[in-house]
Design an enzyme around this catalytic site. Structure first.
Site, mmCIF file in Angstrom:
data_model
loop_
_atom_site.group_PDB
_atom_site.id
_atom_site.type_symbol
_atom_site.label_atom_id
_atom_site.label_comp_id
_atom_site.label_asym_id
_atom_site.label_seq_id
_atom_site.Cartn_x
_atom_site.Cartn_y
_atom_site.Cartn_z
ATOM 1 N N CYS A 101 108.564 91.752 -52.280
ATOM 2 C CA CYS A 101 109.168 90.547 -52.861
ATOM 3 C C CYS A 101 110.433 90.900 -53.652
ATOM 4 C CB CYS A 101 108.150 89.783 -53.692
ATOM 5 S SG CYS A 101 108.633 88.059 -53.988
ATOM 6 N N HIS A 186 103.920 89.254 -50.261
ATOM 7 C CA HIS A 186 103.156 90.097 -51.187
ATOM 8 C C HIS A 186 101.900 90.624 -50.492
ATOM 9 C CE1 HIS A 186 105.169 89.497 -55.104
ATOM 10 N NE2 HIS A 186 105.439 88.261 -54.694
ATOM 11 N N GLU A 188 100.447 93.291 -51.134
ATOM 12 C CA GLU A 188 99.719 94.139 -52.080
ATOM 13 C C GLU A 188 98.642 93.385 -52.854
ATOM 14 O OE1 GLU A 188 102.775 92.265 -54.837
ATOM 15 O OE2 GLU A 188 102.521 92.685 -52.701
#
Length: 246
Positions: A101, A186, A188
């Site tokens: 991001c 995102h 993660e």
């Protein structure tokens, strides 16, 4: 009796750490840390949000990772210029660089792209689509998978970048250039992170739209959604690590 270590173990034991830059406390490495720990790959955190300096050396790391944050890469923050310069030096030296991001936007700007407002804010779980001729980076990933998003800005592609992913609400979701992978989404995220963001940033969810989910929709079936995204993240992270682990 002694036993010889397998070649991969020997490689990992000699490996320099992955250096991860965090820009706000709630946007840490998340699932990436789990992935690296599970693989036995060392990593270290630079807490930029806590005032830690940006290390300029590249000789003591295997790769660099830049996480997200609510700020813009165009903001006059003292650490942004240092990170942009570090990304450029790492790219020139073929040191693997990964951005999530804001981190992906930092990479884009450092390598000559532009960062500015997206057509809409994109928040919540939305599908991303593989672009043609992306097997070099995305082999094994399905044609579409659901990823988590929280951004109001987007990046253009630097010269020489290979576009990898798009979504209905954001044309540039990922690109690769050399050993560098920039992600707008995102991947993660963990379930606790999604819950925390939905609470901390709840004021951004007051006006839901096709591109912005409210908290209820965002948290529905959260464990299944996270598990599906982590399966995709496994392939992305493994491919990004290839120059380090092969």
């Amino acid at each position: 009796m002694t036993f010889d270590l397998c070649p991969l173990t020997l490689i990992l034991n000699r490996m320099k750490p992955i250096r991860i830059f965090r820009h706000v406390a709630c946007e840490g490495p998340g699932y990436l840390a789990t992935f690296l720990d599970r693989a036995g790959i060392p990593w270290e955190l630079v807490a930029v949000d806590a005032g830690e300096a940006i290390p300029g050396a590249l000789s003591d790391v295997s790769g660099l990772v830049f996480m997200g944050g609510p700020m813009s890469v165009n903001d006059p923050l003292p650490w942004i210029g240092a990170e942009l310069a570090l990304i450029r030096r790492a790219s020139e030296a073929d040191v693997p660089v990964l951005g999530h991001c804001l981190g992906g936007q930092l990479i884009a700007k450092a390598l000559g792209g532009a960062v500015g407002p997206n057509a809409v804010r994109e928040i919540g779980w939305h599908p991303v689509e593989r672009l043609p001729d992306t097997d070099a980076w995305l082999e094994g990933l399905p044609a579409t998978f659901t990823a988590f998003h929280w951004h109001g800005e987007t990046f253009s592609l630097p010269a020489g970048a290979v576009p990898l992913l798009r979504s209905a609400h954001c044309e540039n979701q990922a690109f690769a250039i050399g050993n560098t992978l920039a992600l707008q989404c995102h991947v993660e995220m963990t379930a606790p992170m999604v819950r925390e963001w939905a609470a901390l940033y709840r004021d951004e969810l007051d006006d839901p739209s096709p591109a912005v989910q409210d908290a209820g929709e965002m948290l529905a079936a959260i464990e299944n959604r996270v598990a599906g995204q982590q399966a995709a993240a496994d392939r992305l992270y493994r491919r990004w690590l290839r120059p380090i682990t092969d």
